[in-house]
Design a protein around this motif. Structure first.
Motif, mmCIF file in Angstrom:
data_model
loop_
_atom_site.group_PDB
_atom_site.id
_atom_site.type_symbol
_atom_site.label_atom_id
_atom_site.label_comp_id
_atom_site.label_asym_id
_atom_site.label_seq_id
_atom_site.Cartn_x
_atom_site.Cartn_y
_atom_site.Cartn_z
ATOM 1 N N TRP A 75 15.573 -5.708 2.885
ATOM 2 C CA TRP A 75 15.125 -4.644 3.774
ATOM 3 C C TRP A 75 14.626 -5.324 5.044
ATOM 4 O O TRP A 75 13.787 -6.225 4.976
ATOM 5 C CB TRP A 75 13.987 -3.849 3.123
ATOM 6 N N VAL A 76 15.149 -4.927 6.205
ATOM 7 C CA VAL A 76 14.765 -5.533 7.474
ATOM 8 C C VAL A 76 14.126 -4.477 8.367
ATOM 9 O O VAL A 76 14.421 -3.287 8.255
ATOM 10 C CB VAL A 76 15.966 -6.196 8.182
ATOM 11 N N HIS A 77 13.251 -4.926 9.223
ATOM 12 C CA HIS A 77 12.548 -4.021 10.136
ATOM 13 C C HIS A 77 13.052 -4.294 11.551
ATOM 14 O O HIS A 77 13.176 -5.454 11.952
ATOM 15 C CB HIS A 77 11.035 -4.250 10.054
ATOM 16 N N ALA A 79 0.827 -1.209 0.000
ATOM 17 C CA ALA A 79 0.000 0.000 0.000
ATOM 18 C C ALA A 79 0.862 1.260 0.000
ATOM 19 O O ALA A 79 0.565 2.232 -0.716
ATOM 20 C CB ALA A 79 -0.947 -0.010 1.197
ATOM 21 N N ALA A 80 1.933 1.269 0.778
ATOM 22 C CA ALA A 80 2.812 2.444 0.827
ATOM 23 C C ALA A 80 3.506 2.662 -0.520
ATOM 24 O O ALA A 80 3.631 3.802 -0.988
ATOM 25 C CB ALA A 80 3.841 2.288 1.940
ATOM 26 N N LEU A 81 3.944 1.578 -1.144
ATOM 27 C CA LEU A 81 4.562 1.703 -2.461
ATOM 28 C C LEU A 81 3.542 2.197 -3.487
ATOM 29 O O LEU A 81 3.860 3.057 -4.315
ATOM 30 C CB LEU A 81 5.176 0.375 -2.884
ATOM 31 N N VAL A 135 12.841 2.325 -4.328
ATOM 32 C CA VAL A 135 11.901 2.144 -3.222
ATOM 33 C C VAL A 135 12.452 2.683 -1.906
ATOM 34 O O VAL A 135 11.763 2.644 -0.892
ATOM 35 C CB VAL A 135 11.530 0.647 -3.052
ATOM 36 N N ASP A 136 13.669 3.176 -1.915
ATOM 37 C CA ASP A 136 14.365 3.549 -0.679
ATOM 38 C C ASP A 136 13.557 4.471 0.226
ATOM 39 O O ASP A 136 13.413 4.190 1.421
ATOM 40 C CB ASP A 136 15.719 4.205 -1.000
ATOM 41 N N SER A 174 10.625 5.192 5.176
ATOM 42 C CA SER A 174 9.498 5.814 5.886
ATOM 43 C C SER A 174 8.728 4.784 6.715
ATOM 44 O O SER A 174 8.066 5.140 7.681
ATOM 45 C CB SER A 174 8.554 6.523 4.917
ATOM 46 N N LEU A 175 8.834 3.509 6.342
ATOM 47 C CA LEU A 175 8.203 2.417 7.094
ATOM 48 C C LEU A 175 9.160 1.841 8.137
ATOM 49 O O LEU A 175 8.857 0.832 8.771
ATOM 50 C CB LEU A 175 7.735 1.308 6.143
#
Length: 189
Positions: free
Chosen positions: A83-85, A26-28, A67-68, A73-74
């Protein structure tokens, strides 16, 4: 960012794979970047986590864009190609497009809506074909099992899968028959 958007995009330790995938998709989309979830993460969703993946593969639709900014932002951090959270075990990667299974480019995708937005992913039929690609070309039995897990829970177009498998080389049809046999063994009569 409005408070409503902020609340639906929160990713924390308890966020499910589908929630994380939907937030990212959704953010993308909001940034004009269209992607499709494929691979093991799609299997996890369609198998109700009988098979669990921690790797969310998003393939771009059309022109691939950076996409950076969206991922940062997430609160995701770039580590090599992933990409890790910091508060969630799922990681995201963006394999190159187009969305294809073998040589067939896919243009039609499923959508799942929830409070976090819309998640675009392969339809169950194409999810099965994606897994069978690995079984046909690499004899990956885990991918065969994943294809059976999806097909046993969702309607799939077996004739389409069979026709596609015929075009996947000398092992295609024989390995499709193995899939068909295993599927028949687990489907209720």
């Amino acid at each position: 960012m409005s408070p409503r958007k902020k609340s639906r995009s929160v990713i924390d330790r308890s966020s499910t794979l589908e929630h994380v995938a939907t937030v990212v998709c959704a953010a993308l989309d909001e940034a004009g970047i269209s992607v499709v979830l494929s691979g093991g993460a799609a299997v996890s969703i369609y198998s109700e986590n009988e098979y669990e993946s921690y790797d969310l593969d998003f393939v771009p639709i059309g022109l691939a864009r950076r996409v950076d900014n969206v991922m940062e932002s997430l609160e995701f951090e770039k580590r090599q190609r992933h990409w890790v959270h910091p508060r969630n075990p799922y990681w995201v990667e963006f394999p190159g497009g187009p969305v294809a299974i073998g040589e067939e480019i896919i243009h039609d995708f499923a959508e799942r809506r929830n409070a976090a937005g819309v998640l675009r992913l392969l339809h169950p039929t194409e999810c099965v074909m994606d897994r069978l690609t690995w079984f046909i070309h690499n004899a990956d039995r885990q991918c065969l099992d994943q294809a059976v897990q999806v097909a046993s829970r969702h309607p799939v177009k077996l004739k389409r899968i069979e026709n596609w498998a015929r075009g996947e080389g000398p092992q295609g049809l024989a390995r499709y028959r193995k899939f068909e046999e295993q599927l028949a063994a687990v489907r209720p009569k």
